[in-house]
Motif scaffolding. Sequence first.
Motif, mmCIF file in Angstrom:
data_model
loop_
_atom_site.group_PDB
_atom_site.id
_atom_site.type_symbol
_atom_site.label_atom_id
_atom_site.label_comp_id
_atom_site.label_asym_id
_atom_site.label_seq_id
_atom_site.Cartn_x
_atom_site.Cartn_y
_atom_site.Cartn_z
ATOM 1 N N TYR A 124 26.643 11.883 -18.775
ATOM 2 C CA TYR A 124 27.131 10.841 -17.876
ATOM 3 C C TYR A 124 27.175 9.498 -18.598
ATOM 4 C CZ TYR A 124 22.516 8.712 -17.307
ATOM 5 O OH TYR A 124 21.337 8.064 -17.542
ATOM 6 N N ALA A 125 27.954 8.573 -18.060
ATOM 7 C CA ALA A 125 28.019 7.195 -18.536
ATOM 8 C C ALA A 125 28.373 6.311 -17.352
ATOM 9 C CB ALA A 125 29.043 7.041 -19.649
ATOM 10 N N ALA A 126 27.928 5.049 -17.391
ATOM 11 C CA ALA A 126 28.168 4.145 -16.271
ATOM 12 C C ALA A 126 28.245 2.712 -16.759
ATOM 13 C CB ALA A 126 27.062 4.277 -15.220
ATOM 14 N N TYR A 127 28.991 1.907 -15.990
ATOM 15 C CA TYR A 127 29.130 0.472 -16.250
ATOM 16 C C TYR A 127 29.057 -0.249 -14.917
ATOM 17 C CZ TYR A 127 31.365 -4.050 -17.034
ATOM 18 O OH TYR A 127 31.634 -5.392 -17.073
ATOM 19 N N ASP B 212 0.848 -1.177 0.000
ATOM 20 C CA ASP B 212 0.000 0.000 0.000
ATOM 21 C C ASP B 212 0.892 1.238 0.000
ATOM 22 O OD1 ASP B 212 -3.164 0.418 0.751
ATOM 23 O OD2 ASP B 212 -1.934 2.135 1.359
ATOM 24 N N THR B 213 0.384 2.352 -0.555
ATOM 25 C CA THR B 213 1.186 3.576 -0.614
ATOM 26 C C THR B 213 1.074 4.412 0.653
ATOM 27 O OG1 THR B 213 -0.607 4.784 -1.697
ATOM 28 C CG2 THR B 213 1.028 3.709 -3.122
ATOM 29 N N ALA B 214 0.218 4.026 1.590
ATOM 30 C CA ALA B 214 0.140 4.758 2.857
ATOM 31 C C ALA B 214 1.509 4.732 3.532
ATOM 32 C CB ALA B 214 -0.909 4.135 3.769
ATOM 33 N N GLY B 215 1.934 5.872 4.017
ATOM 34 C CA GLY B 215 3.219 5.943 4.701
ATOM 35 C C GLY B 215 4.414 6.111 3.797
ATOM 36 N N ILE B 216 4.207 6.242 2.482
ATOM 37 C CA ILE B 216 5.323 6.413 1.546
ATOM 38 C C ILE B 216 5.517 7.895 1.249
ATOM 39 C CG2 ILE B 216 6.137 5.976 -0.803
ATOM 40 C CD1 ILE B 216 4.865 3.262 -0.681
ATOM 41 N N GLU B 217 6.715 8.394 1.497
ATOM 42 C CA GLU B 217 7.057 9.778 1.184
ATOM 43 C C GLU B 217 7.389 9.936 -0.292
ATOM 44 O OE1 GLU B 217 7.452 13.701 1.619
ATOM 45 O OE2 GLU B 217 6.883 12.367 3.261
ATOM 46 N N ARG B 218 8.109 8.979 -0.849
ATOM 47 C CA ARG B 218 8.408 9.001 -2.275
ATOM 48 C C ARG B 218 8.860 7.617 -2.724
ATOM 49 N NH1 ARG B 218 12.841 11.854 -0.048
ATOM 50 N NH2 ARG B 218 14.859 10.819 -0.366
ATOM 51 N N VAL B 219 8.664 7.351 -3.998
ATOM 52 C CA VAL B 219 9.123 6.124 -4.640
ATOM 53 C C VAL B 219 10.282 6.503 -5.543
ATOM 54 C CG1 VAL B 219 8.503 4.187 -6.127
ATOM 55 C CG2 VAL B 219 6.784 5.179 -4.588
ATOM 56 N N GLU B 220 11.448 5.949 -5.275
ATOM 57 C CA GLU B 220 12.626 6.218 -6.096
ATOM 58 C C GLU B 220 12.833 5.059 -7.062
ATOM 59 O OE1 GLU B 220 15.130 8.694 -2.677
ATOM 60 O OE2 GLU B 220 15.787 6.689 -3.301
ATOM 61 N N VAL B 221 12.904 5.372 -8.354
ATOM 62 C CA VAL B 221 13.217 4.379 -9.376
ATOM 63 C C VAL B 221 14.684 4.578 -9.730
ATOM 64 C CG1 VAL B 221 12.592 3.434 -11.619
ATOM 65 C CG2 VAL B 221 10.837 4.521 -10.197
ATOM 66 N N LEU B 222 15.534 3.724 -9.175
ATOM 67 C CA LEU B 222 16.983 3.827 -9.340
ATOM 68 C C LEU B 222 17.376 2.895 -10.472
ATOM 69 C CD1 LEU B 222 17.869 3.527 -5.537
ATOM 70 C CD2 LEU B 222 17.305 5.598 -6.821
ATOM 71 N N LYS B 223 17.518 3.435 -11.650
ATOM 72 C CA LYS B 223 17.752 2.609 -12.830
ATOM 73 C C LYS B 223 19.245 2.361 -13.021
ATOM 74 C CE LYS B 223 13.961 5.180 -14.887
ATOM 75 N NZ LYS B 223 13.548 6.026 -16.016
ATOM 76 N N GLY B 224 19.531 1.271 -13.746
ATOM 77 C CA GLY B 224 20.901 1.054 -14.172
ATOM 78 C C GLY B 224 21.760 0.274 -13.205
ATOM 79 N N PRO B 225 23.074 0.358 -13.414
ATOM 80 C CA PRO B 225 24.034 -0.527 -12.724
ATOM 81 C C PRO B 225 24.283 -0.108 -11.288
ATOM 82 C CG PRO B 225 25.202 0.975 -14.186
ATOM 83 C CD PRO B 225 23.738 1.230 -14.403
ATOM 84 N N ALA B 226 23.345 -0.434 -10.406
ATOM 85 C CA ALA B 226 23.493 -0.088 -8.989
ATOM 86 C C ALA B 226 23.944 -1.269 -8.149
ATOM 87 C CB ALA B 226 22.172 0.443 -8.452
ATOM 88 N N SER C 147 25.808 -4.262 -17.129
ATOM 89 C CA SER C 147 24.975 -3.115 -17.491
ATOM 90 C C SER C 147 25.834 -1.995 -18.048
ATOM 91 C CB SER C 147 24.215 -2.585 -16.264
ATOM 92 O OG SER C 147 23.489 -3.603 -15.634
ATOM 93 N N LEU C 148 25.329 -1.386 -19.110
ATOM 94 C CA LEU C 148 25.929 -0.188 -19.696
ATOM 95 C C LEU C 148 24.851 0.871 -19.818
ATOM 96 C CD1 LEU C 148 28.010 -1.805 -22.579
ATOM 97 C CD2 LEU C 148 28.983 -0.593 -20.626
ATOM 98 N N GLU C 149 25.200 2.117 -19.511
ATOM 99 C CA GLU C 149 24.230 3.204 -19.573
ATOM 100 C C GLU C 149 24.951 4.505 -19.889
ATOM 101 O OE1 GLU C 149 21.119 5.617 -16.622
ATOM 102 O OE2 GLU C 149 21.880 3.654 -16.041
ATOM 103 N N GLN D 266 22.079 -0.824 -22.249
ATOM 104 C CA GLN D 266 22.105 -2.217 -22.686
ATOM 105 C C GLN D 266 22.433 -3.088 -21.486
ATOM 106 O OE1 GLN D 266 23.585 -3.682 -26.523
ATOM 107 N NE2 GLN D 266 25.034 -4.957 -25.370
ATOM 108 N N LEU D 267 21.616 -4.119 -21.278
ATOM 109 C CA LEU D 267 21.766 -5.027 -20.146
ATOM 110 C C LEU D 267 21.839 -6.455 -20.670
ATOM 111 C CD1 LEU D 267 18.691 -3.664 -18.131
ATOM 112 C CD2 LEU D 267 20.992 -2.689 -18.154
ATOM 113 N N THR D 268 22.689 -7.263 -20.078
ATOM 114 C CA THR D 268 22.755 -8.687 -20.416
ATOM 115 C C THR D 268 22.831 -9.488 -19.125
ATOM 116 O OG1 THR D 268 25.180 -8.626 -20.575
ATOM 117 C CG2 THR D 268 23.932 -8.281 -22.602
#
Length: 722
Positions: free
Chosen positions: A498-501, A138-152, A525-527, A547-549
Amino acid sequence: MLHIFKNGRLLAGTLPFALATAPFPASAEALGESEEGAAEERGEAITVTGVRQAYRGNFAVSEIPQSISEIDAKVLEQNGIQRLADALDLNASVVRQNTLGGLWDAFAIRGFTGDENMPSGYLVNGFNGGRGFGGQRDTAGIERVEVLKGPAAALIGRGEPGGTINLVTKQAELGRTFGTAAIQYGSWDRVRGEADVNLAVTGGLTVRLIGYAEDGDTFRDHVHQTRWGFLPSIGLALGPDTRLTYDLEKTRVSVPFDRGIVVLDGNFDTVPRSRFLGEPGDGDTVARAEGHQLRLDHQFSDRWSLLVGGSIRDTLLTGFSSDAETVASRQALYTDGRSLSRQRRSRRYDARHYAIRAELAGEFETGAFRHRVLIGADYDNFDYKQLFLRFRPPALSTNPSEQQGYVIDINNPVYGRFPLPIGPAMMDRTDRQRSIGAYVQDQIEITDRLQVRIGGRFDHLTLETDNRLTSQNSRRTRSRFSPQAGIVYELSDPVTLYAAYGQGFRANVGTDVSGNIFDPEQSESLEAGVKLSLLGGAITGTLSAFQLTKNNVLATDPDAPGFSLAIGKARSRGAELDLAGTLPGRVEVLVSYAYVDAESRSEMVDPNTSFALRPGDALVNIPKHNLNMQVARTFAFGEREAQIGAGVQYLGKRRGETGSDFMLPAHTLFRVFGKVDLIENVELFGSITNLFDKHWYANSYSPLWVTPGAPRTGTIGLRAKF
């Protein structure tokens, strides 16, 4: 959320997201030199009462070589969103997957999902929170939703290469007393109440009480749902430089298990979208969760801080279901077009997950170079027991009776026609995953415009399986180093390149025919992209390509039907655009678009459907095109403030079953929402989703398990604030 106080008085409201990741007490970079300097001249103490987020460090979003999107509480409130799945629809990089009859959250980021027999993992305040069987969030109690994409994965570890979802919960805000309460009524007699009250008990102790309760029918026949949750937070200042935070999660969901509709020969009108093809006599499936988090945040100086914490979460899912049989040789529907053969299943999934972690963040200089470092370690333990019983209809070649086939007429269903069958145990197993990890990251400021990030994570993973049906115990250990690298270059004030691997891995659950635990999935992952700050920062966004493999995807063992091997390969590549901000005239905009080409890269047989996959076959439930746009305007309505907004989502066609030609059609959905102040601190709000009542389909496992989307749905409510 980060708030700043001086001498106990609120200095600023919620800071921008880029500042909300800074350590506390606030440095000149977080406060602004003029604000901090003025406070110092007056001899006033500055204390930041918020909680720093793990894995982030003291970085503005524009400095991070990764695409990051945020869905905050304001957007959730505007759209009347109460489920995490609906919130994630607002970001085009995230799409829905198989949700176990609506009993868990499952999604793919950039085309990749995890084990479809498990809920998707997500973080809650930096801790793994999606593991287990606690029902849809449920979203009750959520301050924000972070979508952290890529090579984390080089920091977080053990995740999918497409990205990670982090839920930042509403924390107790020290020194303030405020609250909101709302009640709403929606289509199908759905009633919901929720409250959020922050109480300053003393100057250094605050309690925040958050709760919700919901009850009502749905557009699906015989599917009534009840859910409630209690999500309090306690904040305690142990001095000006140290804060202790405790969060509790206590939730319960009760709803019939629902596999959706059947689609014969590509005809999505085979049955009405409301028709329930399960058995009301099965009763509700119940999902429960109880979680605890304790975090200590200490600031050594304006440059160094320590975050230490632990979490424990218990979940339990129990219930029966009657599901369409998916194997053609057992399915009478394919012979007469109306007699649906069904399985009957019993589930008891019991899981406990706990973790301990610590992270040191700081900065220093070596010559002309500025270093900002993160150094951390964690211990993660996940135990889950699965007791799964299943009755299956016999093969059609045996000429079974309707009772033996547990048949229901899809055109004229008669429920309770036969005694409810109980099958034998198909799974009675305990799986244990234990890991110890350590990571380090250094972001080096080479010049005022150029920064380089290097880092990596080492994990030691132990997997154990206790199979009580075969009396076989299996154990395996694996160690792996996952590196990451990134570069950020500020081309101009509004444009940053920016670029990341990165590399990563995720444990596969289960064993092969010999009882050997599967190799983990391994990913790369490449971004690369551009971060934008337009109109003086009023509009921010990211344009990225990736690109992800990954290897060791589970596939059917050709020499042992019913067992799997970790031999598959998959690839996903595409491009994304995310923009958000406020235009002149108090017009808020949100745009999210993703093009994703996700496909198998090896010839294999899917272990769940036994269909052959060939290189180039699209992955299930992944559209190539996904778009979400929204606009909202705030204006004066007489002497009161009002807001009105509208949004649209387009989701392209996508494969509805692994290895077959069954496709879910594209859909375009419109929504409207608005609110108006009735009197001071009391507002009337409402929303309508699927405005034009389109037929659409959220996800699919096979043509016999298709989840229909909700028709036009309205909600209206009152919200009071103090």
